[in-house]
Design a protein around this motif. Structure first.
Motif, short mmCIF file in Angstrom:
data_model
loop_
_atom_site.label_atom_id
_atom_site.label_comp_id
_atom_site.label_asym_id
_atom_site.label_seq_id
_atom_site.Cartn_x
_atom_site.Cartn_y
_atom_site.Cartn_z
N CYS A 106 20.78 81.19 18.13
CA CYS A 106 21.97 81.69 17.46
C CYS A 106 22.00 81.07 16.08
O CYS A 106 21.87 79.87 15.93
N ARG A 107 22.15 81.91 15.08
CA ARG A 107 22.09 81.36 13.71
C ARG A 107 23.47 81.06 13.17
O ARG A 107 23.60 80.48 12.11
N CYS A 108 24.55 81.55 13.83
CA CYS A 108 25.85 81.29 13.19
C CYS A 108 26.88 80.58 14.07
O CYS A 108 27.61 79.74 13.55
N THR A 109 26.98 80.88 15.34
CA THR A 109 28.08 80.28 16.11
C THR A 109 27.87 78.79 16.34
O THR A 109 28.80 78.00 16.24
N SER A 154 30.89 83.70 20.03
CA SER A 154 30.16 84.72 19.28
C SER A 154 30.77 84.88 17.89
O SER A 154 32.00 84.92 17.74
N GLN A 155 29.90 85.02 16.89
CA GLN A 155 30.42 85.34 15.54
C GLN A 155 29.85 86.68 15.10
O GLN A 155 30.44 87.72 15.32
N CYS A 156 28.64 86.71 14.49
CA CYS A 156 28.12 88.02 14.06
C CYS A 156 27.78 88.88 15.28
O CYS A 156 27.78 90.09 15.21
N GLY A 157 27.45 88.23 16.41
CA GLY A 157 27.26 88.96 17.66
C GLY A 157 25.84 89.42 17.93
O GLY A 157 25.56 89.95 19.00
N PHE A 158 24.94 89.21 16.98
CA PHE A 158 23.59 89.75 17.19
C PHE A 158 22.89 89.11 18.39
O PHE A 158 22.24 89.78 19.18
N CYS A 159 23.07 87.81 18.53
CA CYS A 159 22.41 87.10 19.62
C CYS A 159 23.16 87.25 20.94
O CYS A 159 22.65 86.89 22.00
N THR A 160 24.41 87.73 20.86
CA THR A 160 25.33 87.61 22.00
C THR A 160 24.85 88.32 23.27
O THR A 160 24.90 87.72 24.36
#
Ligand SMILES: Cc1cc2nc3c(=O)[nH]c(=O)nc-3n(C[C@H](O)[C@H](O)[C@H](O)COP(=O)(O)OP(=O)(O)OC[C@H]3O[C@@H](n4cnc5c(N)ncnc54)[C@H](O)[C@@H]3O)c2cc1C
Ligand code: FES
Ligand code: FES
Length: 497
Positions: free
Chosen positions: A153-156, A116-122
């Protein structure tokens, strides 16, 4: 029809985690996501697209499996209406919290693998992983991909999340504590709704009925011929979230027990209109492997857990994935109005764009699919920009029988080439009775341009559609004449069987 008041119930009963809820006077088209975030104030479940595409809103729904235990499925909360929770257990990321404050194994695995990075999709990913965990876990990359294809997921990046799925493992089906928990939950849910009458919400903003039998459904539709029939809601949900429609009344068919069976008899499969893609998948895969593969590529796991084959037919979409395949197989459908049932060839159901052969008050009861006879080959190809979770540009399905080098039977059906799913009759006529060789392949390809005048839209230009449809005939030719030539993307992790 007047339903005796004693036979109606006006509250939705469900388990939210382990808590019993009974809701009255709720807007029948309130989405589960809106209820979670705005009423229950459980904001772990996120809203991304609001149309079933991104998976940020993924929740797990549990329902009695009919054998005294439970089964659990992921769905998109953004397009599920609240009353469809009746008799089910709703689990969100908040329910993974344990008393001691420890992370759930799937959450811990996401931490350990840096998933997880920004966590929105998590939270959405965690719920898809949780469903895998409840099913015993998965090590196979293809199966993990299938379970996660509906979560964006757009970032991890997906590598760490796939690793988390492997690392999390799953609960053993033999775990006695888990077995007892499921038996208890199933008994509680059954006790909440089993002897309770039909759910009928009559609120100031709209009505919602959830009949339990086809007979009750037929009566209701005669009484309310302009009602919106709601099955999985993977189309209807978007009419509310994207088109801001008010639907009144809604008649939900997901509780109609006799529309949810899949039966095989004498080489003929009968699929009730309320059967989800997930539940139809295995049986359709046995009819022909390519139909199973098509179904596996419809939307995402969440969409397949909700959407139905009946809805895919009834909506009349020119780019629905199952109709061309079913038409090529020679499927028929049973329609019912009141006590009158009629059977029509599926290809005749689609009259023209936006118009089907279905009268007001009539509903699709089942689809009857004959298995290809020995010696008949069936192939289906879906062309879309992405492999998973994408709408079709062109779909071709072929049923072909070649005897002594000559084509004796040929049915070719296409999606995305006309205003409805349609047979390519001139193409068929061009090869039936001919040697199955390159000359007849060319005739078939030329005939396609007389069968169809496709349109350009954002998915594909008309020129591309025609060219790809003709190329799919070449693919059919190669696969049926030189099967040893590799024509599929197996081995590049694109097409797991
Ligand atoms: C993110 C996403 C991805 C998707 N991907 C695909 C895809 O890859 N391929 C594809 O083909 N489709 C796809 N779809 C479209 C959708 O999933 C299908 O069309 C699905 O089959 C609709 O079934 P449902 O049960 O959800 O129908 P609903 O949304 O409940 O209903 C659809 C329509 O059919 C009517 N209806 C439903 N059942 C009956 C019945 N028994 N009798 C009469 N009328 C009925 C409804 O009134 C409505 O008009 C996607 C949708 C989403 C949101
Ligand atoms: S919010 Fe994107 S799938 Fe529900
Ligand atoms: S972690 Fe940012 S979108 Fe997935």
């Amino acid at each position: 029809m007047t339903i005796p008041v004693a036979d109606l119930r006006n509250d939705i009963r469900f388990l939210f985690g382990n808590e019993e809820h009974s809701l009255r006077d709720i807007d029948p088209q309130m989405t589960v996501l809106n209820w979670l975030r705005l009423s229950a104030r459980k904001t772990g479940t996120k809203e991304g697209c609001g149309e079933g595409d991104c998976g940020a809103c993924t929740v797990v729904l549990g329902e009695p499996d009919g054998k005294g235990s439970m089964r659990y499925r992921t769905v998109n909360a953004c397009i599920q209406f609240m009353p469809t929770l009746d008799g089910k257990q709703l689990l969100t990321v908040e329910h993974l919290k344990s008393d001691g404050g420890n992370l759930h194994p799937v959450q811990q695995a996401m931490v350990d693998t840096h998933g997880s990075q920004c966590g929105f999709c998590t939270p959405g990913f965690v719920m898809s992983l949780y469903q895998l965990w409840l099913d015993g876990g998965e090590d196979d990359r293809g199966a993990i991909n299938d379970a996660l294809a509906g979560n964006l997921c757009r970032c991890t990046g997906y590598g760490p999340i796939i690793e988390a799925a492997r690392k999390a493992g799953g609960i053993s089906a033999k775990d006695p504590v888990e077995q007892k928990r499921r038996v208890d939950i199933s008994a509680r849910l059954n006790a909440m709704v089993d002897d309770a009458p039909m759910l009928a919400l009559e609120t100031p903003v709209g009505r919602y009925f959830a009949p339990r039998s086809s007979d009750a459904l037929a009566d209701l539709l005669v009484a309310h011929p302009d009602a919106t029939v709601l099955a999985g809601g993977t189309d209807v949900g978007l009419w509310v979230t994207k088109m801001l429609k008010r639907l009144d009344p809604i008649i939900y068919i997901g509780d109609v027990a006799d529309l949810k069976s899949v039966r095989e008899q004498g080489g003929v499969l009968t699929i009730g209109a309320g059967v989800t893609y997930s539940d139809a998948h295995d049986a359709l895969g046995l009819i022909a492997a390519d139909v199973g593969e098509l179904v596996r590529r419809i939307g995402s796991r969440q969409i397949r857990n909700a959407g139905t084959v009946g809805g895919n037919i009834a909506n009349g979409s020119p780019i629905g994935d199952t109709p061309p395949a079913l038409i090529a197989l020679g499927a028929r459908i049973v329609l019912r109005m009141g006590n009158v049932r009629r059977e029509v060839a599926l290809e005749d159901f689609f009259v023209t764009y936006g118009k089907q052969d279905r009268a007001r008050g009539e509903f699709v009861q089942s689809v009857i699919v004959p298995k290809p006879t020995a010696g008949t080959q069936f192939k289906a190809y879906k062309i879309s920009k992405r492999f998973d979770q994408d709408i079709t540009a062109v779909l071709a399905a072929f049923s072909i029988r070649v005897e002594d080098g000559k084509v004796t039977e040929f049915r070719a059906a296409f999606g995305g080439m006309a205003g409805t799913p349609m047979r390519a009759k001139q193409c068929e006529a061009a090869v039936i009775g001919q040697d199955w060789d390159e000359a007849s392949l060319t005739l078939a390809q030329q005939a396609l341009s007389r069968d169809f005048a496709p349109m350009s839209d954002m998915r594909a230009s008309k020129e591309y559609r025609m060219l790809v449809a003709q190329n799919l005939l070449t693919k059919l030719y190669i696969e049926t004449t030189v099967p040893e030539i590799a024509t599929r993307l197996v081995g590049r992790e694109a097409a797991y069987v």
